[in-house]
Design an enzyme around this catalytic site. Structure first.
Site, PDB file in Angstrom:
ATOM      1  N   TYR A  90       7.028  17.532  11.510  1.00  0.00           N
ATOM      2  CA  TYR A  90       7.887  16.399  11.907  1.00  0.00           C
ATOM      3  C   TYR A  90       9.373  16.763  11.959  1.00  0.00           C
ATOM      4  O   TYR A  90      10.204  15.884  12.148  1.00  0.00           O
ATOM      5  CB  TYR A  90       7.767  15.237  10.913  1.00  0.00           C
ATOM      6  CG  TYR A  90       6.383  14.914  10.425  1.00  0.00           C
ATOM      7  CD1 TYR A  90       5.433  14.354  11.272  1.00  0.00           C
ATOM      8  CD2 TYR A  90       6.028  15.152   9.095  1.00  0.00           C
ATOM      9  CE1 TYR A  90       4.169  14.042  10.803  1.00  0.00           C
ATOM     10  CE2 TYR A  90       4.763  14.837   8.621  1.00  0.00           C
ATOM     11  CZ  TYR A  90       3.839  14.285   9.483  1.00  0.00           C
ATOM     12  OH  TYR A  90       2.595  13.978   9.018  1.00  0.00           O
ATOM     13  N   GLU A 147       0.824  -1.217   0.000  1.00  0.00           N
ATOM     14  CA  GLU A 147       0.000   0.000   0.000  1.00  0.00           C
ATOM     15  C   GLU A 147       0.853   1.260   0.000  1.00  0.00           C
ATOM     16  O   GLU A 147       0.786   2.070   0.914  1.00  0.00           O
ATOM     17  CB  GLU A 147      -0.820  -0.005   1.300  1.00  0.00           C
ATOM     18  CG  GLU A 147      -2.308   0.049   1.140  1.00  0.00           C
ATOM     19  CD  GLU A 147      -2.974  -0.361   2.431  1.00  0.00           C
ATOM     20  OE1 GLU A 147      -3.701  -1.352   2.409  1.00  0.00           O
ATOM     21  OE2 GLU A 147      -2.725   0.286   3.465  1.00  0.00           O
ATOM     22  N   PRO A 148       1.673   1.446  -1.007  1.00  0.00           N
ATOM     23  CA  PRO A 148       2.583   2.590  -0.984  1.00  0.00           C
ATOM     24  C   PRO A 148       1.914   3.918  -1.313  1.00  0.00           C
ATOM     25  O   PRO A 148       1.141   4.009  -2.269  1.00  0.00           O
ATOM     26  CB  PRO A 148       3.604   2.233  -2.068  1.00  0.00           C
ATOM     27  CG  PRO A 148       2.918   1.262  -2.949  1.00  0.00           C
ATOM     28  CD  PRO A 148       1.833   0.590  -2.175  1.00  0.00           C
ATOM     29  N   GLY A 149       2.215   4.909  -0.516  1.00  0.00           N
ATOM     30  CA  GLY A 149       1.742   6.260  -0.803  1.00  0.00           C
ATOM     31  C   GLY A 149       2.925   7.109  -1.231  1.00  0.00           C
ATOM     32  O   GLY A 149       3.104   7.445  -2.404  1.00  0.00           O
ATOM     33  N   ARG A 198       5.306  19.460   6.382  1.00  0.00           N
ATOM     34  CA  ARG A 198       6.176  18.395   6.920  1.00  0.00           C
ATOM     35  C   ARG A 198       7.337  18.911   7.782  1.00  0.00           C
ATOM     36  O   ARG A 198       7.586  18.369   8.866  1.00  0.00           O
ATOM     37  CB  ARG A 198       6.713  17.509   5.794  1.00  0.00           C
ATOM     38  CG  ARG A 198       5.612  16.865   4.936  1.00  0.00           C
ATOM     39  CD  ARG A 198       6.139  15.817   3.984  1.00  0.00           C
ATOM     40  NE  ARG A 198       6.591  14.648   4.688  1.00  0.00           N
ATOM     41  CZ  ARG A 198       7.830  14.332   4.904  1.00  0.00           C
ATOM     42  NH1 ARG A 198       8.804  15.107   4.424  1.00  0.00           N
ATOM     43  NH2 ARG A 198       8.153  13.262   5.585  1.00  0.00           N
ATOM     44  N   CYS A 230       2.552  33.457  10.282  1.00  0.00           N
ATOM     45  CA  CYS A 230       2.796  34.174  11.512  1.00  0.00           C
ATOM     46  C   CYS A 230       3.153  33.229  12.669  1.00  0.00           C
ATOM     47  O   CYS A 230       2.462  33.170  13.680  1.00  0.00           O
ATOM     48  CB  CYS A 230       1.529  34.959  11.838  1.00  0.00           C
ATOM     49  SG  CYS A 230       1.815  36.274  12.981  1.00  0.00           S
ATOM     50  N   GLU A 231       4.198  32.454  12.480  1.00  0.00           N
ATOM     51  CA  GLU A 231       4.708  31.558  13.535  1.00  0.00           C
ATOM     52  C   GLU A 231       6.210  31.401  13.348  1.00  0.00           C
ATOM     53  O   GLU A 231       6.679  31.284  12.208  1.00  0.00           O
ATOM     54  CB  GLU A 231       4.072  30.157  13.430  1.00  0.00           C
ATOM     55  CG  GLU A 231       2.588  30.145  13.654  1.00  0.00           C
ATOM     56  CD  GLU A 231       2.064  28.810  14.161  1.00  0.00           C
ATOM     57  OE1 GLU A 231       2.827  28.035  14.762  1.00  0.00           O
ATOM     58  OE2 GLU A 231       0.869  28.579  13.951  1.00  0.00           O
ATOM     59  N   TYR A 249       2.456  14.063   0.475  1.00  0.00           N
ATOM     60  CA  TYR A 249       2.156  14.746   1.737  1.00  0.00           C
ATOM     61  C   TYR A 249       2.557  16.226   1.662  1.00  0.00           C
ATOM     62  O   TYR A 249       2.972  16.822   2.648  1.00  0.00           O
ATOM     63  CB  TYR A 249       2.830  14.038   2.922  1.00  0.00           C
ATOM     64  CG  TYR A 249       2.460  12.566   3.000  1.00  0.00           C
ATOM     65  CD1 TYR A 249       1.158  12.178   3.276  1.00  0.00           C
ATOM     66  CD2 TYR A 249       3.411  11.574   2.761  1.00  0.00           C
ATOM     67  CE1 TYR A 249       0.797  10.834   3.317  1.00  0.00           C
ATOM     68  CE2 TYR A 249       3.059  10.225   2.806  1.00  0.00           C
ATOM     69  CZ  TYR A 249       1.760   9.864   3.086  1.00  0.00           C
ATOM     70  OH  TYR A 249       1.407   8.535   3.120  1.00  0.00           O
TER      71      TYR A 249
HETATM   72  N1  LLP Z   1      -1.553   2.425   4.317  1.00  0.00           N
HETATM   73  C1  LLP Z   1      -2.004   2.992   5.449  1.00  0.00           C
HETATM   74  C2  LLP Z   1      -3.059   2.321   6.203  1.00  0.00           C
HETATM   75  C3  LLP Z   1      -1.470   4.205   5.885  1.00  0.00           C
HETATM   76  O1  LLP Z   1      -1.909   4.749   7.020  1.00  0.00           O
HETATM   77  C4  LLP Z   1      -0.459   4.844   5.121  1.00  0.00           C
HETATM   78  C5  LLP Z   1       0.115   6.114   5.544  1.00  0.00           C
HETATM   79  C6  LLP Z   1      -0.035   4.216   3.933  1.00  0.00           C
HETATM   80  C7  LLP Z   1      -0.600   3.000   3.572  1.00  0.00           C
HETATM   81  C8  LLP Z   1       1.004   4.806   3.032  1.00  0.00           C
HETATM   82  O2  LLP Z   1       2.242   4.939   3.654  1.00  0.00           O
HETATM   83  P1  LLP Z   1       3.499   5.511   2.833  1.00  0.00           P
HETATM   84  O3  LLP Z   1       3.860   4.508   1.779  1.00  0.00           O
HETATM   85  O4  LLP Z   1       3.090   6.798   2.242  1.00  0.00           O
HETATM   86  O5  LLP Z   1       4.574   5.667   3.834  1.00  0.00           O
HETATM   87  N2  LLP Z   1       2.159  12.749   6.610  1.00  0.00           N
HETATM   88  C9  LLP Z   1       3.278  11.889   6.895  1.00  0.00           C
HETATM   89  C10 LLP Z   1       3.037  10.471   6.474  1.00  0.00           C
HETATM   90  C11 LLP Z   1       1.771   9.870   7.075  1.00  0.00           C
HETATM   91  C12 LLP Z   1       1.484   8.487   6.609  1.00  0.00           C
HETATM   92  C13 LLP Z   1       0.156   8.024   7.063  1.00  0.00           C
HETATM   93  N3  LLP Z   1      -0.227   6.725   6.625  1.00  0.00           N
HETATM   94  C14 LLP Z   1       4.533  12.476   6.259  1.00  0.00           C
HETATM   95  O6  LLP Z   1       4.432  13.502   5.585  1.00  0.00           O
HETATM   96  O7  LLP Z   1       5.625  11.952   6.425  1.00  0.00           O
END
Ligand code: LLP
Length: 416
Positions: A314, A271-273, A310, A344-345, A373
């Site tokens: 983080y 499940e890559p994002g 980000r 303004c921070e 993201y």
């Molecule tokens: N599957 C599920 C259930 C998830 O919660 C996530 C990410 C993914 C897949 C995809 O993960 P990835 O391949 O993108 O690492 N906003 C943060 C990242 C939050 C990720 C949340 N869940 C950042 O900018 O680093």
């Protein structure tokens, strides 16, 4: 130190100054070739067994990019009704969507069930809610493999310290509830966290999940989640990409053992994002003021923390390139500068104390690896407008794929 955008010819002959003039800054710029290439890599992580990659669209929900994912043969996961609706809009059929919510009301579950989308429940309470409302249905459960990984504690989603998923000791409760409501648990999934470059914790989690899988009857699918990292320090430290080749070899050995032991072959999923869109996106901003405060040099840009959250959220690192007259500057004098936004921070910082080429008012800054993201987490904080998104298409043309907010957008929703 070289320029990444020059190395990959990111703008493919388009002048960033012209893009800035036409669409304004800040501006998210994507490169179709790079994004499609990443999608193809992900689609082929496992070739030995039935496998699909779900694009985790929370990383980037632009409709044009969703359509590309569909064309490249990726499936998708969704976290909310809004994400499911967008996936339908992009043309995804229900069977290519996997709903993996956390703490939702029944109406979101109903939207998925009514639309024949597979749902995964991530707590015993949510499974009970699902069973009560949709007895006799098929569903999946999200399990906690006991091992987490990620670039920051806020994005580690497995192990002992997280709100997500169902732990090993509650598996019997899953079976009780399934029996009570005649649910068929046909799949299990996990997500260990976001951004690992070292595959070992992920592989350990795969082993743990497969061990838990033995307690279930012939599962239709097992989904290992996302988290594949990208090298955010590619310019500053020559950081190398995630090594998918060696990763796949190790992963397939683990799958071999499972298939042999279990006596059946489920559909495997990941499940890559982030990996999908990260390196195919940059963020252009204009330097509006350079100043020295108490010996510290600041370059003030129009990239506020509302545009790219980000670093503030983080402490994340993004390499930054300086562009002058549309060209990257990477030779000549350098200095330590903190690149900030216009919010303004004091925490409104894009890049803290960076050793970069001397920067001047009027320059453009190009923030690398902003495709995931980035816009997805942008907001109207300080009543600033979210920027436009443009795509450098494979033929070199530039296409507007989301317009900039307007001031009318800020007033939408008020009864005035
Ligand atoms: N599957 C599920 C259930 C998830 O919660 C996530 C990410 C993914 C897949 C995809 O993960 P990835 O391949 O993108 O690492 N906003 C943060 C990242 C939050 C990720 C949340 N869940 C950042 O900018 O680093």
């Amino acid at each position: 130190m070289k320029s990444f955008i020059e190395k990959v010819d990111f703008f493919a002959g388009n002048d960033p100054e012209k893009l800035a003039a036409e669409y304004g800054t800040p501006l998210y710029v994507y490169n179709e070739d790079i994004i499609r290439q990443s999608m193809r890599t992900l689609k082929n992580i496992i070739t030995k067994y039935p496998y699909t990659a779900n694009f985790s669209m929370k990383a980037n929900s632009n409709l044009t990019i969703l359509k590309m994912a569909l064309e490249e043969g990726l499936n998708a996961d969704a976290m909310s009704e809004g994400e499911m609706r967008l996936l339908f809009k992009a043309g995804f059929p229900a069977e290519r969507i996997f709903f993996v919510p956390n703490n939702v009301a029944v109406d979101e579950l109903k939207f998925a069930v009514d639309n024949k989308i597979m749902v995964s429940l991530d707590s015993i309470d949510q499974l009970e809610l699902f069973g009560k409302n949709f007895p006799g249905s098929e569903c999946a459960v999200r399990l906690n493999p006991g091992v987490g990984a990620g670039h920051h504690e806020k994005v580690v989603t497995a192990g002992k310290n997280t709100k997500f998923a169902i732990t090993d000791d509650q598996i019997d409760n899953i079976f009780e509830i399934a029996k009570k409501y005649d649910l068929k648990v046909v799949g299990i999934n996990q997500h260990v966290g976001s951004l690992f470059m070292d595959p070992e914790p992920f592989l350990q989690a795969v082993k743990n999940l497969l061990h838990m899988a033995e307690k279930f009857d012939n599962l239709k699918f097992i989904d290992f989640g996302g988290g594949y990292g990208v090298p955010y320090h590619k310019v500053s430290e020559d950081e190398q990409p995630f090594d998918f080749e060696s990763f796949t070899k190790k992963l397939e050995l683990i799958l071999d053992d499972f298939v042999k032991e279990a006596g059946y072959t489920p559909l495997f999923k990941t499940e890559p994002g982030r990996y999908t869109t990260c390196e195919g996106g940059v963020l252009l901003g204009r330097v509006h003021a350079v100043k020295t405060n108490a010996d510290k040099k600041f370059a003030g840009t129009d990239i506020g923390m509302n545009i790219l959250a980000r670093p503030t959220l983080y402490g994340s690192w993004h390499d930054v390139e300086v562009l002058r007259d549309g060209k990257p500057v990477y030779e000549g004098d350098r200095e330590v500068v903190t690149v900030t936004g216009n919010i303004c921070e004091s925490g409104d910082i894009i890049a803290k104390e960076r050793d970069i080429p001397v920067i001047k008012t009027g320059d453009l800054v190009c923030v690398l690896d902003s495709g995931s993201y980035g816009y997805a987490m942008a907001s109207n904080y300080n009543q600033r407008l979210r920027p436009a998104e443009v795509m450098i298409m494979a033929d070199g043309s530039c296409k507007l794929i989301r317009r900039k907010d307007t001031y009318e957008d800020l007033l939408r929703g008020f009864d005035i």
